[in-house]
Design an enzyme around this catalytic site. Structure first.
Site, short mmCIF file in Angstrom:
data_model
loop_
_atom_site.label_atom_id
_atom_site.label_comp_id
_atom_site.label_asym_id
_atom_site.label_seq_id
_atom_site.Cartn_x
_atom_site.Cartn_y
_atom_site.Cartn_z
N LEU A 9 43.35 55.34 8.84
CA LEU A 9 43.59 54.58 7.15
C LEU A 9 42.96 53.28 6.97
O LEU A 9 43.25 52.63 7.77
CB LEU A 9 45.32 54.22 7.07
CG LEU A 9 46.17 54.32 6.21
CD1 LEU A 9 46.26 55.29 4.80
CD2 LEU A 9 47.79 53.94 5.92
N HIS A 18 61.37 39.18 -0.79
CA HIS A 18 60.03 39.57 -0.41
C HIS A 18 59.64 40.39 1.25
O HIS A 18 59.34 40.62 2.03
CB HIS A 18 59.51 38.39 -0.84
CG HIS A 18 59.42 37.92 -2.56
ND1 HIS A 18 59.06 39.04 -2.98
CD2 HIS A 18 59.54 36.30 -2.37
CE1 HIS A 18 58.73 38.38 -3.83
NE2 HIS A 18 58.91 37.21 -3.96
N ASP A 39 57.20 46.78 -6.59
CA ASP A 39 58.38 46.16 -7.57
C ASP A 39 60.04 45.83 -7.37
O ASP A 39 59.89 47.03 -6.96
CB ASP A 39 58.19 46.39 -9.13
CG ASP A 39 58.37 45.19 -9.52
OD1 ASP A 39 58.44 44.09 -9.01
OD2 ASP A 39 58.32 45.64 -11.60
C1 V07 Z 1 53.75 40.14 1.19
C2 V07 Z 1 55.59 42.00 1.03
C3 V07 Z 1 56.11 43.34 -0.04
C4 V07 Z 1 56.16 43.24 -1.13
C5 V07 Z 1 56.10 42.44 -2.14
C6 V07 Z 1 55.65 40.79 -2.11
C7 V07 Z 1 55.92 40.24 -0.80
C8 V07 Z 1 52.83 42.44 3.33
C9 V07 Z 1 51.94 41.95 3.46
C10 V07 Z 1 50.45 41.25 4.12
C11 V07 Z 1 49.23 41.00 3.33
C12 V07 Z 1 47.90 40.82 4.13
C13 V07 Z 1 48.21 41.35 5.33
C14 V07 Z 1 48.79 41.55 5.94
C15 V07 Z 1 50.84 41.73 5.13
C16 V07 Z 1 52.10 40.75 2.32
C17 V07 Z 1 51.63 39.21 0.06
C18 V07 Z 1 53.38 39.51 0.57
C19 V07 Z 1 51.65 38.18 -0.06
F1 V07 Z 1 46.57 41.63 5.53
N1 V07 Z 1 53.86 42.26 2.90
N2 V07 Z 1 53.17 41.34 1.45
N3 V07 Z 1 50.89 39.84 1.64
N4 V07 Z 1 55.55 40.85 0.62
#
Ligand code: V07
Length: 258
Positions: free
Chosen positions: A149, A55, A38
């Site tokens: 992991l 983000h 968050d």
């Molecule tokens: C998202 C970055 C981290 C902070 C929280 C909100 C935004 C990495 C992924 C991701 C998801 C699946 C995957 C590989 C990477 C991600 C979303 C949002 C929706 F297989 N960061 N991140 N997915 N944020």
């Protein structure tokens, strides 16, 4: 000269980090760590940047956190990336967030493969844009034979829906004779959840100063240790993860003492 000092500082910092890691590895490491990431929007606002910049910065922290978790020997890292409530955000923000899995994997998938990390996802897949789902499924496929992991993304996940769906499935299985009431216990109930294949988290981390669960893993966190920090997710670093684990280890020792 300035550059030399910087170089020295960096090397010195990383040697301190290395020592801390070795120290922490002497005590039991939590097997499953879950994180509510968050504070990305607030991080951006503080810098007069658009929320999407927060983000994007948060995505880079996912990589660093994953690498350290892997190095520490954590078995499962569950990251709350997007909740079922997050669809209420402005459309441009949601559209941007849904491109992050592709960007992340486009850059880091080779590194994950190299480091023996397994990518998984839990959440409602059918509402995700196809481009998002395709990228994640490709990553799951390419890493399915890794046994390091488990990097488990909670994406379009909500705990109450998960529990309701489990109840509905149990009723349906009981009607069709696959499940009898007499067999139903906590372990069987757990096997109907999206986390069926994972142990419950040992440690929950939430950044950005909010002290609540926000519909995240309500059943699974029943016995977990909680660690909250005011640090915003894009500012979360190796030191913070190590501190959370240190606190976890101290609590375990105290618990063991009585
Ligand atoms: C998202 C970055 C981290 C902070 C929280 C909100 C935004 C990495 C992924 C991701 C998801 C699946 C995957 C590989 C990477 C991600 C979303 C949002 C929706 F297989 N960061 N991140 N997915 N944020």
């Amino acid at each position: 000269m300035l550059n030399k000092i910087r170089l020295w500082k960096n090397q010195n910092n990383s040697s301190i980090l290395r020592d801390k890691i070795e120290e922490i590895k002497k005590s039991p490491i939590p097997e499953h760590v879950a994180i509510i990431m968050d504070g990305n929007g607030r991080w951006a606002k503080k810098r007069a940047l658009p929320r999407i910049a927060g983000h994007h910065e948060g995505m880079k922290v996912v990589r660093k956190t994953t690498m350290l978790a892997n190095n520490l020997g954590i078995k499962t890292l569950t990251l709350y990336a997007f909740s079922t409530e997050n669809w209420k955000r402005p459309k441009n923000e949601v559209d941007y967030i849904m491109k992050l899995p592709e960007e992340f994997l486009g850059t880091f998938l080779p590194e994950l493969v190299e480091n023996n990390v397994q990518v998984k996802m839990m959440g409602y897949k059918n509402q995700l844009p196809v481009h998002t789902l395709r990228a994640i499924e490709k990553a799951m496929e390419e890493t399915k034979n890794n046994d390091g992991l488990v990097l488990n993304f909670a994406l379009n996940y909500g705990s109450r829906s998960e529990i309701m769906d489990a109840v509905k499935q149990m009723i349906s299985d009981s009607k069709s004779g696959k499940l009898s009431e007499a067999d139903l216990d906590e372990q069987v109930f757990s096997s109907y959840l999206m986390t069926a294949e994972f142990p419950d988290p040992d440690l929950l981390i939430r950044t950005s100063g909010e002290i609540r669960l926000s519909n995240f893993m309500l059943w699974q966190l029943a016995y977990s240790e909680f660690w909250f920090t005011d640090v915003l997710w894009p500012d979360f670093n190796e030191e913070h993860l190590l501190e959370a684990i240190e606190v976890f280890q101290k609590r375990q020792r105290r618990f063991g003492g009585i």
